[in-house]
Write a protein that holds these residues in place. Structure first.
Motif, short mmCIF file in Angstrom:
data_model
loop_
_atom_site.label_atom_id
_atom_site.label_comp_id
_atom_site.label_asym_id
_atom_site.label_seq_id
_atom_site.Cartn_x
_atom_site.Cartn_y
_atom_site.Cartn_z
N GLU A 72 -51.07 44.51 7.75
CA GLU A 72 -52.05 45.60 7.78
C GLU A 72 -51.64 46.68 8.77
O GLU A 72 -52.46 47.34 9.37
N ASN A 73 -50.32 46.80 8.94
CA ASN A 73 -49.72 47.80 9.83
C ASN A 73 -50.07 47.58 11.30
O ASN A 73 -49.98 48.51 12.11
N LYS A 74 -50.43 46.35 11.65
CA LYS A 74 -50.62 45.98 13.05
C LYS A 74 -49.36 45.26 13.52
O LYS A 74 -48.70 44.56 12.75
N ILE A 75 -49.05 45.41 14.80
CA ILE A 75 -47.86 44.79 15.36
C ILE A 75 -48.19 43.36 15.77
O ILE A 75 -49.11 43.11 16.55
N ILE A 76 -47.44 42.41 15.23
CA ILE A 76 -47.65 41.00 15.53
C ILE A 76 -46.42 40.46 16.26
O ILE A 76 -45.28 40.71 15.86
N THR A 77 -46.68 39.74 17.33
CA THR A 77 -45.59 39.34 18.23
C THR A 77 -45.14 37.89 18.09
O THR A 77 -44.34 37.42 18.89
N GLY A 78 -45.64 37.18 17.10
CA GLY A 78 -45.19 35.80 16.95
C GLY A 78 -45.78 35.10 15.76
O GLY A 78 -46.70 35.59 15.10
N HIS A 79 -45.24 33.94 15.47
CA HIS A 79 -45.78 33.07 14.44
C HIS A 79 -45.27 31.66 14.68
O HIS A 79 -44.31 31.42 15.41
N ARG A 80 -45.95 30.70 14.07
CA ARG A 80 -45.54 29.31 14.21
C ARG A 80 -44.24 29.05 13.46
O ARG A 80 -43.85 29.80 12.57
N GLY A 81 -43.58 27.99 13.87
CA GLY A 81 -42.39 27.55 13.16
C GLY A 81 -42.77 26.65 12.01
O GLY A 81 -43.95 26.44 11.71
N ALA A 82 -41.77 26.09 11.35
CA ALA A 82 -42.01 25.21 10.21
C ALA A 82 -41.11 23.99 10.28
O ALA A 82 -39.93 24.11 10.62
N LEU A 83 -41.69 22.84 9.99
CA LEU A 83 -40.93 21.60 9.90
C LEU A 83 -41.36 20.92 8.61
O LEU A 83 -42.50 20.48 8.48
N TRP A 84 -40.44 20.86 7.65
CA TRP A 84 -40.71 20.20 6.38
C TRP A 84 -39.92 18.90 6.35
O TRP A 84 -38.71 18.88 6.61
N LEU A 85 -40.61 17.83 6.05
CA LEU A 85 -39.99 16.50 6.01
C LEU A 85 -40.19 15.85 4.66
O LEU A 85 -41.22 16.02 4.01
N GLU A 86 -39.18 15.07 4.25
CA GLU A 86 -39.34 14.21 3.08
C GLU A 86 -39.39 12.76 3.57
O GLU A 86 -38.42 12.26 4.13
N ALA A 87 -40.55 12.15 3.38
CA ALA A 87 -40.76 10.77 3.81
C ALA A 87 -40.67 9.86 2.59
O ALA A 87 -41.31 10.13 1.56
N LYS A 88 -39.88 8.81 2.71
CA LYS A 88 -39.69 7.90 1.58
C LYS A 88 -40.06 6.48 1.97
O LYS A 88 -39.83 6.04 3.11
#
Length: 369
Positions: free
Chosen positions: A165-181
């Motif tokens: 929305e044209n606002k300045i954002i200074t960060g975001h969370r990371g991502a961890l995707w796992l496949e559990a078997k």
């Protein structure tokens, strides 16, 4: 670029189906943007990836000094059933001040605004660059190769024109995707006691995760989350499944090591494999460069991840912000659309950032060192 030129270019880009995985289409779009820029001003240097799986293109002005970098991915998510769209997703139209089509918001509108700012930079001799990446939507897969193209370039700051929305954002969370078997032993479905049900083992772990997963919270990035994205098991209803798997999507506020450890410690799982791992993105909101930008600095993180996770690893001392046209709710949405006013605002914002770049960059660089 005037308003018509902005809209025309966005129409041209949306008409190219760059769904993630369509390598040649993404390469073609990047070349189209580079050619469009060169046709309007020859004072650009263009670098491209070799014939590889993840194309990238770097367009930069011929100037000296640390560069302001716009980083834009060119791929889009799938459209799903085209028949339920009000307008064909790859046949963009503009109606009542709104541009419709897949990618208008995520993030071809931001790419067009960045291209316009790059033209201004060339005309004023400003050190500004545009990096176009591929396959961001499926895990920032193209970002590592693209990031390597910056090795010999001094980057002073990065703008990622995703929808904010044209606002300045200074960060975001990371991502961890796992496949559990999990693994078990097959048997006839009429005599389950003779087998060992892998699906039940897996679901037991998933049920524990609902209450025991050690999710953290961060003052700036918010709370960690987990989502059971995919699950599969068995080969037929009348066979005890010998194997089962689940893909877990977790959004993290740090490296995610504590979450990986939790899954690896669970009894009932045969293996835990990392599918995707992206660190969280953080930039100090008090950075002098940010304070001089012509827009509001939001105190909220972006809800999604960006190529900034990858760029931040090769540019550890460089401020990186997410800042662009459109609302996040339109990202990946049916009938995706971008108001022309939002596109024009982003264009003016980016031109303002370019106009003040050499002056404010000096203060920002001094603050870093």
């Amino acid at each position: 670029m005037n308003q018509k030129a902005l809209i025309d270019l966005l129409h041209e880009l949306v008409a190219i189906d760059t769904t993630s995985g369509r390598t040649e289409a993404q390469r073609h779009l990047q070349a189209h943007v580079a050619t469009t820029l060169l046709e309007q001003d020859s004072r650009f240097t263009v670098s491209t990836s070799p014939a590889a799986s993840f194309p990238w293109t770097l367009v930069r002005t011929e100037a000296t000094g640390p560069y302001l970098l716009f980083a834009c991915h060119v791929d889009t998510v799938p459209v799903g059933n085209e028949n339920v769209w009000d307008h064909p997703p790859f046949s963009p139209i503009t109606r009542d001040g709104v541009i419709y089509g897949r990618g208008t918001v995520d993030m071809k509108g931001g790419l067009v605004a960045a291209a316009s700012a790059l033209l201004q930079a060339a005309s004023h001799g400003k050190p500004v660059a545009l990096l176009m990446t591929s396959d961001e939507e499926i895990g920032s897969l193209g970002a590592p190769d693209a990031s390597a193209s910056l090795t010999d370039l001094d980057i002073g700051a990065v703008i990622i024109p995703e929808a904010t929305e044209n606002k300045i954002i200074t960060g975001h969370r990371g991502a961890l995707w796992l496949e559990a078997k999990s693994s078990g032993r097959a048997a006839h479905g009429s005599t389950p006691e003779r087998g060992e049900n892998a699906a039940l083992k897996l679901t037991s772990v998933l049920e524990r995760a609902r209450t025991q997963l050690p999710l953290l919270a961060d003052e700036r990035l918010g709370s960690e989350t987990w989502n059971l994205g995919m699950i599969s098991s068995g080969t037929a209803p009348n066979i005890v499944p010998a194997e089962a798997s689940a893909t877990i999507d977790m959004r993290t506020v740090n490296t995610g090591d504590h979450l990986l450890d939790w899954w690896q410690d669970q009894t009932g799982l045969a293996s835990v494999d990392i599918v995707l791992r992206l660190p969280a993105l953080r930039t100090d909101p008090a950075n002098p460069w940010l304070q001089a930008l012509p827009a509001e600095v939001s105190d909220k993180p972006a809800p999604y991840f960006t190529d900034g996770s990858i760029l931040s690893q090769s540019l550890p001392d460089t401020p990186i912000v997410v800042w662009g046209p459109g609302v996040p709710s339109q990202m990946h949405a049916l009938n995706e659309h971008l108001p022309i006013q939002s596109l024009e605002t982003a264009t003016q914002n980016f031109r303002g950032a370019v106009q003040t770049w050499q002056t404010e960059q000096k203060a920002s660089t001094e603050a870093r060192y």
